[in-house]
Motif scaffolding. Structure first.
Motif, short mmCIF file in Angstrom:
data_model
loop_
_atom_site.label_atom_id
_atom_site.label_comp_id
_atom_site.label_asym_id
_atom_site.label_seq_id
_atom_site.Cartn_x
_atom_site.Cartn_y
_atom_site.Cartn_z
N PHE A 1 0.88 -1.17 0.00
CA PHE A 1 0.00 0.00 0.00
C PHE A 1 0.92 1.22 0.00
CE2 PHE A 1 -3.04 3.10 1.34
CZ PHE A 1 -4.30 2.58 1.03
N VAL A 2 1.15 1.77 -1.19
CA VAL A 2 2.20 2.77 -1.39
C VAL A 2 1.60 4.14 -1.68
CG1 VAL A 2 4.22 3.39 -2.81
CG2 VAL A 2 3.69 0.99 -2.35
N MET B 1 -1.46 10.03 3.37
CA MET B 1 -0.13 9.42 3.53
C MET B 1 -0.03 8.57 4.80
SD MET B 1 2.27 12.55 2.35
CE MET B 1 1.68 13.69 1.15
N LYS B 2 -0.85 8.96 5.80
CA LYS B 2 -0.83 8.21 7.07
C LYS B 2 -1.27 6.76 6.88
CE LYS B 2 -1.77 12.20 9.95
NZ LYS B 2 -2.90 12.96 10.50
N TYR B 3 -2.06 6.51 5.87
CA TYR B 3 -2.57 5.16 5.64
C TYR B 3 -1.52 4.26 4.97
CZ TYR B 3 -7.35 6.74 6.66
OH TYR B 3 -8.48 7.23 7.25
N ALA B 4 -0.49 4.88 4.38
CA ALA B 4 0.45 4.12 3.55
C ALA B 4 1.35 3.20 4.37
CB ALA B 4 1.29 5.09 2.74
N LYS B 5 1.64 2.01 3.80
CA LYS B 5 2.64 1.15 4.42
C LYS B 5 4.03 1.63 3.98
CE LYS B 5 -0.20 -3.03 4.01
NZ LYS B 5 -0.33 -4.28 3.22
N ARG B 6 4.02 2.30 2.83
CA ARG B 6 5.30 2.76 2.28
C ARG B 6 5.08 4.13 1.65
NH1 ARG B 6 8.22 -0.57 -2.56
NH2 ARG B 6 9.99 0.86 -2.89
N LEU B 7 5.93 5.05 1.99
CA LEU B 7 5.76 6.42 1.49
C LEU B 7 6.98 6.80 0.64
CD1 LEU B 7 4.13 9.09 1.55
CD2 LEU B 7 5.42 9.71 3.60
N ILE B 8 6.71 7.11 -0.62
CA ILE B 8 7.79 7.49 -1.54
C ILE B 8 7.64 8.97 -1.87
CG2 ILE B 8 8.78 7.09 -3.85
CD1 ILE B 8 7.66 4.20 -3.61
N ILE C 1 13.18 11.06 -3.88
CA ILE C 1 14.12 11.65 -2.91
C ILE C 1 14.09 10.90 -1.57
CG2 ILE C 1 14.26 13.94 -3.95
CD1 ILE C 1 12.20 14.84 -1.81
N SER C 2 12.98 10.19 -1.34
CA SER C 2 12.99 9.32 -0.15
C SER C 2 12.00 8.18 -0.34
CB SER C 2 12.63 10.13 1.11
OG SER C 2 11.24 10.36 1.18
N ASP C 3 12.27 7.08 0.30
CA ASP C 3 11.43 5.88 0.17
C ASP C 3 11.43 5.20 1.54
OD1 ASP C 3 10.21 3.52 -0.45
OD2 ASP C 3 11.49 3.06 -2.19
N GLU C 4 10.31 5.37 2.28
CA GLU C 4 10.28 4.89 3.67
C GLU C 4 9.11 3.94 3.89
OE1 GLU C 4 9.72 8.48 5.80
OE2 GLU C 4 11.71 9.29 5.31
N LYS C 5 9.39 2.90 4.67
CA LYS C 5 8.31 2.02 5.12
C LYS C 5 7.77 2.59 6.41
CE LYS C 5 9.34 -2.01 2.64
NZ LYS C 5 8.94 -3.34 2.44
N GLN C 6 6.40 2.53 6.58
CA GLN C 6 5.81 3.13 7.79
C GLN C 6 5.22 2.05 8.71
OE1 GLN C 6 4.59 7.52 6.63
NE2 GLN C 6 3.01 6.07 6.06
#
Lengths: 409, 227
Positions: B35-36, B207-214, B222-227
């Motif tokens: 879920f990105v 964005m709060k719902y995302a498992k991964r935020l790019i 510029i960034s790729d984070e798992k939440q």
């Protein structure tokens, strides 16, 4: 209902006014085409009937070769009994025998060469309108009467009037000298200067004795009540003359080949006008569908994004045109057929037609001829051209790119 | 199992005399069932990346593989088939077909796929009930609220049981309550149907719902984070 069909139908009514304008153009052109084509077919029928009933007849029995080589010697025996037999077989009085010769015709003042036609006084009015065109005098008193009816121009040229005597000089069938004196009993105005100047009629009985014809003559003219009955009559007549191998039956097309050519020429020019009308309608459809496709570019982009292929989108546009054209065809052809049907019952005339018809002893009204061909020929061509006109807007969809299409406002 | 692999994607656009960079050597791998969220300012390349992954646009260079299929080399017809059978789209402006009712909008994609009428009807009623539109099946888009229209769009996107749903600013035209409801629906579909979601958004709440935020900027990740 199939979803494409449902979408197509609903899409049409998103712009009701535009759709009705286009359908209206189709209805109008289809109505006009049905009416014009029916009237055209009706007028051809009338033209053929009028031409043939004026003198030639729908068919003639002749000696084989007479039509190409109309010499006095090319006659056949027992013409009057054969004409009578045909009248009985066909159960009609529209059959008359004729003889044709040429003679020098002289009055006290002048002489002119003429075509002399021997006619059966009792039956000639049934196969020719000429007897109804007598402006002065009357038709013959009997089959052997020494009488002549002449055209008005000839009467003027010969400086004669009713009651005057004319001398006929010519050669008989056997090469003998043919001479006689006849009384002018009628003067006709056929409307054709050539006929009024160079043709005269005398009774067939007197013609046979004057030109040493014996019981012979040159043709038996047969008129059908209607052009559509010609085929039936033809087979009956062929059966009657089957035993006389020297005789042939010629139909109106062989007797008057120019008539068919004149009809074809007229048809060609009429279709040129119809083509202009059809092209205008096709452009109206092209304009409508092109506008419709352009203003729905975004919608088509969405559908493409969802995975719909351009061919299906093209089919949607063609389906919309098909529905629109079907409406135009159904309403236009229906109204056109109703109008043509009504006029086929009550007739149709234009100012001056009655006077003109009365002058030439012809029908004073035209009757459109309604048939499947006259009703559907024009509208089906409009239908096909409309579909063809929508091919270009449909093809544009093949060059659409979903992302840029969806950006369209 | 790997769902989507993008490798060295580049895309430029010509705007007058100016060349605009849409994607600048973007490489990314997205697992099935993820879920990105793609975030970033306007013009950062989110939508361009989404369009490329959805086969709506082709990159100038680079590779995109969905499952085992390299879609950057496919023709128009093959891409259309991929979109029809494997990918669901949810757009910012709902993009429903205005002349069709909610149920017909949902059925449309299935009919194009060749599903029979009975199955289409069964599925469309079921999916519309799932997205909370029971009783509104026969309303046309003009007679639905923005949130309801977006739910129809979601139903349309998932009714063919795609493996991937791409959503471009799906909450941009919705109020906060409706946005939350929609995102809850996405999460539920992600969890229960194992559908991969890739959502391009500006919205911090999404964005709060995302498992991964790019995060993207100027066509680059510029960034790729798992939440």
């Amino acid at each position: 209902m199939n979803i494409t069909l449902r979408m197509a139908w609903r899409n049409l009514w998103r712009h009701k006014r535009r759709t009705w304008l286009t359908v209206g153009a189709m209805i109008f052109s289809n109505l006009l085409l049905v009416f014009m084509i029916s009237l055209q077919f009706g007028s051809y029928r009338m033209m053929i009937d009028n031409t043939l009933k004026s003198y030639t007849g729908h068919m003639q029995v002749q000696l084989e070769g007479y039509n190409d080589d109309s010499k006095i010697r090319n006659s056949f025996d027992n013409i009057i009994p054969l004409a009578e037999q045909l009248r009985q077989t066909l159960n009609t009085s529209r059959v008359a025998a004729r003889g044709v010769a040429f003679a020098m015709t002289s009055s006290e003042m002048r002489s002119y060469g003429l075509q002399i036609v021997g006619v059966e006084p009792g039956y000639e009015p049934e196969v020719s309108t000429l007897s109804g065109l007598l402006k002065k005098g009357q038709f013959f008193s009997g089959n052997n009467a020494e009488e002549i009816i002449i055209g008005s121009i000839l009467a003027r040229n010969l400086r004669v009037d009713i009651g005057a005597e004319l001398t006929l000089l010519g050669s008989g069938r056997d090469g003998s000298f043919a001479a006689g004196v006849v009384l002018v009993t009628g003067i006709f105005e056929s409307g054709s200067n050539d006929v009024d100047r160079s043709m005269a009629q005398i009774p067939l009985g007197y013609f046979q004795s004057l030109f040493s014809m014996g019981n012979q003559g040159h043709n038996i003219v047969i008129n059908a009540e209607d052009l559509s009955l010609v085929d039936v009559l033809q087979s009956k007549v062929s059966h009657v003359i089957a035993s006389r191998k020297e005789l042939v039956l010629l139909d109106w097309n062989q007797l008057q080949p120019g008539l068919q050519q004149a009809i074809q020429a007229d048809m060609f020019s009429a279709w040129f006008m119809y083509a202009i009308l059809i092209v205008l309608v096709a452009f109206s459809v092209l304009n409508t569908q092109l506008m419709s496709v352009l203003e729905r570019t975004r919608e088509f982009g969405i559908m493409m994004a969802l995975g719909v292929k351009p061919v299906r989108l093209g089919a949607l546009v063609i389906t919309e045109t098909t529905l629109m054209s079907t409406l135009g065809l159904a309403i236009g052809a229906g109204l056109g057929a109703l109008l043509a049907y009504y006029l086929s019952l009550v007739g149709f005339s234009y100012p001056g037609m009655e006077e003109m018809a009365g002058k030439f002893n012809l029908p004073d009204r035209m009757y459109p001829s309604l048939s499947l061909l006259s009703v559907f020929l024009g509208p089906c061509i409009v239908f096909i051209c409309s579909l063809l006109a929508s091919v270009y807007p449909a093809l544009r969809l093949f060059f659409l790119h979903p992302v840029s299409a969806m950006r369209t406002v | 199992m790997t769902s989507i692999v993008c490798k060295d994607l580049c895309k430029t656009f010509q705007q007058g005399d100016e060349v605009i960079t849409g994607l600048d050597n973007v490489s990314i791998t997205i697992e099935k069932g993820d879920f990105v969220c793609l975030s970033g300012p306007s013009g950062s390349g989110k939508t361009t990346l989404l369009n490329a992954m959805g086969g709506l646009d082709t990159p100038d260079s680079g590779e995109i593989t969905i499952g085992r299929v390299r879609i950057d080399k496919l023709g128009k017809a093959a891409l259309a088939d991929i979109r029809l059978h494997n990918i669901g789209f949810v757009f910012q402006a709902y993009n429903l077909i205005p002349v069709l009712t909610a149920r017909e909008n949902v059925e449309f994609v299935m009919q194009v796929s060749g599903l029979d009428a009975e199955e289409r009807s069964k599925r469309s009623y079921k999916i519309l009930r799932e997205v909370g539109l029971e009783g509104m099946e026969n309303r046309r888009p003009a007679h639905l609220s923005g949130g309801q229209q977006q739910r129809v769009a979601v139903a349309r996107a998932i009714v063919s049981q795609p493996t991937l749903v791409l959503a471009d600013e799906p909450t941009a035209n919705l109020d906060s309550v409706t946005s939350s409801q929609l995102m809850d629906l996405f999460v539920e579909l992600n969890q229960h149907h194992n559908i991969t979601f890739i959502i391009a958004t500006h919205d911090l709440r999404v964005m709060k719902y995302a498992k991964r935020l790019i995060k993207m900027e100027d066509g680059k990740i510029i960034s790729d984070e798992k939440q």
